[in-house]
Write a protein that holds these residues in place. Sequence first.
Motif, mmCIF file in Angstrom:
data_model
loop_
_atom_site.group_PDB
_atom_site.id
_atom_site.type_symbol
_atom_site.label_atom_id
_atom_site.label_comp_id
_atom_site.label_asym_id
_atom_site.label_seq_id
_atom_site.Cartn_x
_atom_site.Cartn_y
_atom_site.Cartn_z
ATOM 1 N N VAL A 265 0.820 -1.314 0.058
ATOM 2 C CA VAL A 265 -0.085 0.031 0.089
ATOM 3 C C VAL A 265 0.893 1.348 -0.095
ATOM 4 O O VAL A 265 0.663 2.210 -0.780
ATOM 5 C CB VAL A 265 -0.951 -0.056 1.062
ATOM 6 N N VAL A 266 1.953 1.146 1.125
ATOM 7 C CA VAL A 266 2.823 2.420 0.794
ATOM 8 C C VAL A 266 3.565 2.694 -0.535
ATOM 9 O O VAL A 266 3.554 3.677 -0.901
ATOM 10 C CB VAL A 266 3.918 2.146 2.026
ATOM 11 N N TYR A 267 4.008 1.295 -0.988
ATOM 12 C CA TYR A 267 4.450 1.571 -2.380
ATOM 13 C C TYR A 267 3.531 2.233 -3.455
ATOM 14 O O TYR A 267 3.909 2.891 -4.318
ATOM 15 C CB TYR A 267 5.034 0.128 -2.856
ATOM 16 N N SER A 268 2.107 1.856 -3.316
ATOM 17 C CA SER A 268 1.257 2.479 -4.319
ATOM 18 C C SER A 268 1.087 3.902 -3.991
ATOM 19 O O SER A 268 0.741 4.643 -5.158
ATOM 20 C CB SER A 268 -0.118 1.688 -3.968
ATOM 21 N N TYR A 269 1.352 4.392 -2.804
ATOM 22 C CA TYR A 269 0.805 5.826 -2.233
ATOM 23 C C TYR A 269 2.213 6.694 -2.608
ATOM 24 O O TYR A 269 2.072 7.767 -2.791
ATOM 25 C CB TYR A 269 0.596 5.907 -0.992
ATOM 26 N N ALA A 270 3.089 5.992 -2.922
ATOM 27 C CA ALA A 270 4.513 6.735 -2.859
ATOM 28 C C ALA A 270 4.505 7.574 -4.217
ATOM 29 O O ALA A 270 4.982 8.848 -3.912
ATOM 30 C CB ALA A 270 5.698 5.519 -3.020
ATOM 31 N N TYR A 271 4.048 7.082 -5.294
ATOM 32 C CA TYR A 271 4.006 8.089 -6.315
ATOM 33 C C TYR A 271 3.521 9.465 -6.053
ATOM 34 O O TYR A 271 3.694 10.478 -6.262
ATOM 35 C CB TYR A 271 3.368 7.307 -7.506
ATOM 36 N N SER A 272 2.125 9.351 -5.751
ATOM 37 C CA SER A 272 1.293 10.721 -5.328
ATOM 38 C C SER A 272 2.228 11.292 -4.095
ATOM 39 O O SER A 272 2.022 12.511 -4.117
ATOM 40 C CB SER A 272 0.132 10.376 -4.823
ATOM 41 N N ILE A 273 2.765 10.847 -3.173
ATOM 42 C CA ILE A 273 3.361 11.509 -2.192
ATOM 43 C C ILE A 273 4.576 12.172 -2.546
ATOM 44 O O ILE A 273 4.818 13.450 -2.330
ATOM 45 C CB ILE A 273 3.806 10.234 -0.782
ATOM 46 N N PHE A 274 5.302 11.603 -3.577
ATOM 47 C CA PHE A 274 6.516 12.309 -4.159
ATOM 48 C C PHE A 274 6.034 13.473 -5.056
ATOM 49 O O PHE A 274 6.836 14.461 -5.053
ATOM 50 C CB PHE A 274 7.286 11.206 -4.947
ATOM 51 N N THR A 275 5.085 13.316 -5.715
ATOM 52 C CA THR A 275 4.547 14.135 -6.717
ATOM 53 C C THR A 275 4.145 15.506 -5.618
ATOM 54 O O THR A 275 4.383 16.588 -6.239
ATOM 55 C CB THR A 275 3.467 13.812 -7.397
ATOM 56 N N LYS A 276 3.248 15.395 -4.546
ATOM 57 C CA LYS A 276 3.074 16.328 -3.908
ATOM 58 C C LYS A 276 4.063 16.919 -3.318
ATOM 59 O O LYS A 276 3.994 18.101 -2.540
ATOM 60 C CB LYS A 276 2.082 15.740 -2.765
ATOM 61 N N ALA A 277 5.160 16.271 -2.848
ATOM 62 C CA ALA A 277 6.427 16.902 -2.471
ATOM 63 C C ALA A 277 7.182 17.931 -3.534
ATOM 64 O O ALA A 277 8.080 18.252 -2.832
ATOM 65 C CB ALA A 277 7.285 15.736 -1.748
ATOM 66 N N GLY A 278 6.754 17.725 -4.323
ATOM 67 C CA GLY A 278 7.470 18.764 -5.485
ATOM 68 C C GLY A 278 8.506 18.095 -6.524
ATOM 69 O O GLY A 278 8.866 18.663 -7.347
ATOM 70 N N ILE A 279 8.238 16.696 -6.497
ATOM 71 C CA ILE A 279 9.131 16.135 -7.276
ATOM 72 C C ILE A 279 8.488 15.962 -8.598
ATOM 73 O O ILE A 279 7.416 15.422 -8.745
ATOM 74 C CB ILE A 279 9.422 14.635 -6.808
ATOM 75 N N PRO A 280 8.963 16.211 -9.983
ATOM 76 C CA PRO A 280 8.462 16.260 -11.330
ATOM 77 C C PRO A 280 7.835 14.677 -11.366
ATOM 78 O O PRO A 280 8.766 13.798 -11.146
ATOM 79 C CB PRO A 280 9.469 16.685 -12.080
ATOM 80 N N PRO A 281 6.939 14.702 -11.990
ATOM 81 C CA PRO A 281 6.380 13.092 -12.505
ATOM 82 C C PRO A 281 7.251 12.318 -13.197
ATOM 83 O O PRO A 281 7.593 11.147 -12.965
ATOM 84 C CB PRO A 281 5.235 13.205 -13.049
ATOM 85 N N ALA A 282 8.140 13.040 -13.969
ATOM 86 C CA ALA A 282 9.118 12.345 -14.745
ATOM 87 C C ALA A 282 10.372 11.891 -13.971
ATOM 88 O O ALA A 282 11.056 10.740 -14.399
ATOM 89 C CB ALA A 282 9.777 13.435 -15.876
ATOM 90 N N GLN A 283 10.516 12.226 -12.651
ATOM 91 C CA GLN A 283 11.536 11.956 -11.810
ATOM 92 C C GLN A 283 11.389 10.904 -10.807
ATOM 93 O O GLN A 283 12.109 10.503 -10.474
ATOM 94 C CB GLN A 283 12.470 13.259 -11.296
ATOM 95 N N THR A 284 10.009 10.680 -10.705
ATOM 96 C CA THR A 284 9.476 9.548 -9.667
ATOM 97 C C THR A 284 10.231 8.260 -9.830
ATOM 98 O O THR A 284 10.279 7.709 -8.749
ATOM 99 C CB THR A 284 7.951 9.437 -9.584
ATOM 100 N N HIS A 285 10.348 7.803 -11.055
ATOM 101 C CA HIS A 285 11.058 6.280 -11.421
ATOM 102 C C HIS A 285 12.417 6.523 -10.731
ATOM 103 O O HIS A 285 12.712 5.540 -9.999
ATOM 104 C CB HIS A 285 11.275 6.096 -12.644
#
Length: 472
Positions: A265-285
């Motif tokens: 579940v935390v893995y699933s939420y990680a993408y949105s959490i990183f995006t909200k923290a200001g990390i560009p979507p292209a860099q989340t990988h």
Amino acid sequence: MLTSPLFVCFFLLKYIQSFIHETWLKRYGSSPSADMVTLMWSLIVSIYSIGGLLGSSCAGFLCVRFGRKKAMLLSNIPALLGAALMGLSRLCGSFEMIIAGRLFSGVCGGLTQNVHIMYAGECAPRRLRGLIAITASTFSALGKFVGFALGLREVLGVEALWPVLLAANAVPVLFQLLTLPFFPDSPRYLLIDLKDKEACIKAVKQLWGDGDHMAEINDMVSEQRAIGGQKAKGVWDLLRDRAVRWQLITLLLVVSCIQLLGANVVYSYAYSIFTKAGIPPAQTHYVSLGIGTTEILSTVLCGFLIERAGRKTLLWKNYAVMALALGLLTVTLSLQDSFFWVPYCSVALVFIFIMSFGIGPGGVVCPLITEIFIQSYRPAAYVFNGVVNWIQLFILGLVFPFLVQGLGNFCFIIFLTYCLSMAIFVLLVLPETKGKTMLQVKEEFNRLNYRGKKGQAALEQSQCSVVTVTRL
């Protein structure tokens, strides 16, 4: 475990869905509906769990019938078949080959997940049993990391190379096929199941080197005599035998229900959490690589700590930390837009949770099944664990979207409650297994299994049997 298609596949969502659309159009002359494409994609993702369930169900039989080493070698057959089907799917113009390949890969995953840990735990000397068994968790984390790395656009995560990425798990499979035949089978299997003491001594010398290993061999002989020539038990025997009741409860709560910890579940939420923290979507990988690195390092750290701190201490303390992290994560996600620094707290909590998972249950549960069950019950215990784990993973995958829809960020409360309950259970109930023989661990659990006057008499009789066998 390396480059498992379960993790690689999610990088290829748009490529595989596009392939399904193109193949359908060429084959039937009309475009498939969006629902049909989604259905085929869902089948590709979920059928891996069905294969894992089938592989786990076969693990006990294959381990008893062919031995641990041969069972691991046999698991490479569906792995290679799955890799070949997925790798050739685009060339053959068949998305059905991806579905079949995922099924075979799941069979391999379910089988090796059980057999590898059993083989590693039975081959290790008592003082290194925890460290050696944890390598299964370390390489599982390494597999996720390699999958993430290969899925990057700069490597294989492009449209032209996605079949190669799906077939990449053939590389570690071929490596195992080339190296594993030179290793002996499990010394415990050779002595207790096959009753071949000479082969056991030879295997021990090959695995542990020259030296005096007779004390541990005598422990195996004592366990063999305690079993009394009984054949390997089945899952039904495991479920109804009162003599292993608390071992079964521990297996179910601590090991088999590990999905309820909320790691996926935390893995699933990680993408949105990183995006909200200001990390560009292209860099989340790339941040996902950081998560994978954290999990690898934490399991390695667990390997160094497990023989010093013990299983019980690492489990209950990290369960408590995980519960605290989930509680704080619920708060920070609810206040995500209130303060600029809150999203960064959420990111830090994700890494704290994953590190605690790797140091605690993610690593410790690997040697636990081998240690709490004697030889006759061990294959059945692994089958039970695998079946419950894969069914749970499948159900959680179906139910989790509805939990998120209904509870939102408060869905973590469910997993928080489980982590806190397990911390209390381990602290109050689970005996320490560090440095103990299988018979000593069995005696510890007998104190829980037998209670009351009749139970006390049965316990005394069991203890007398263990003492007599040990003296012999």
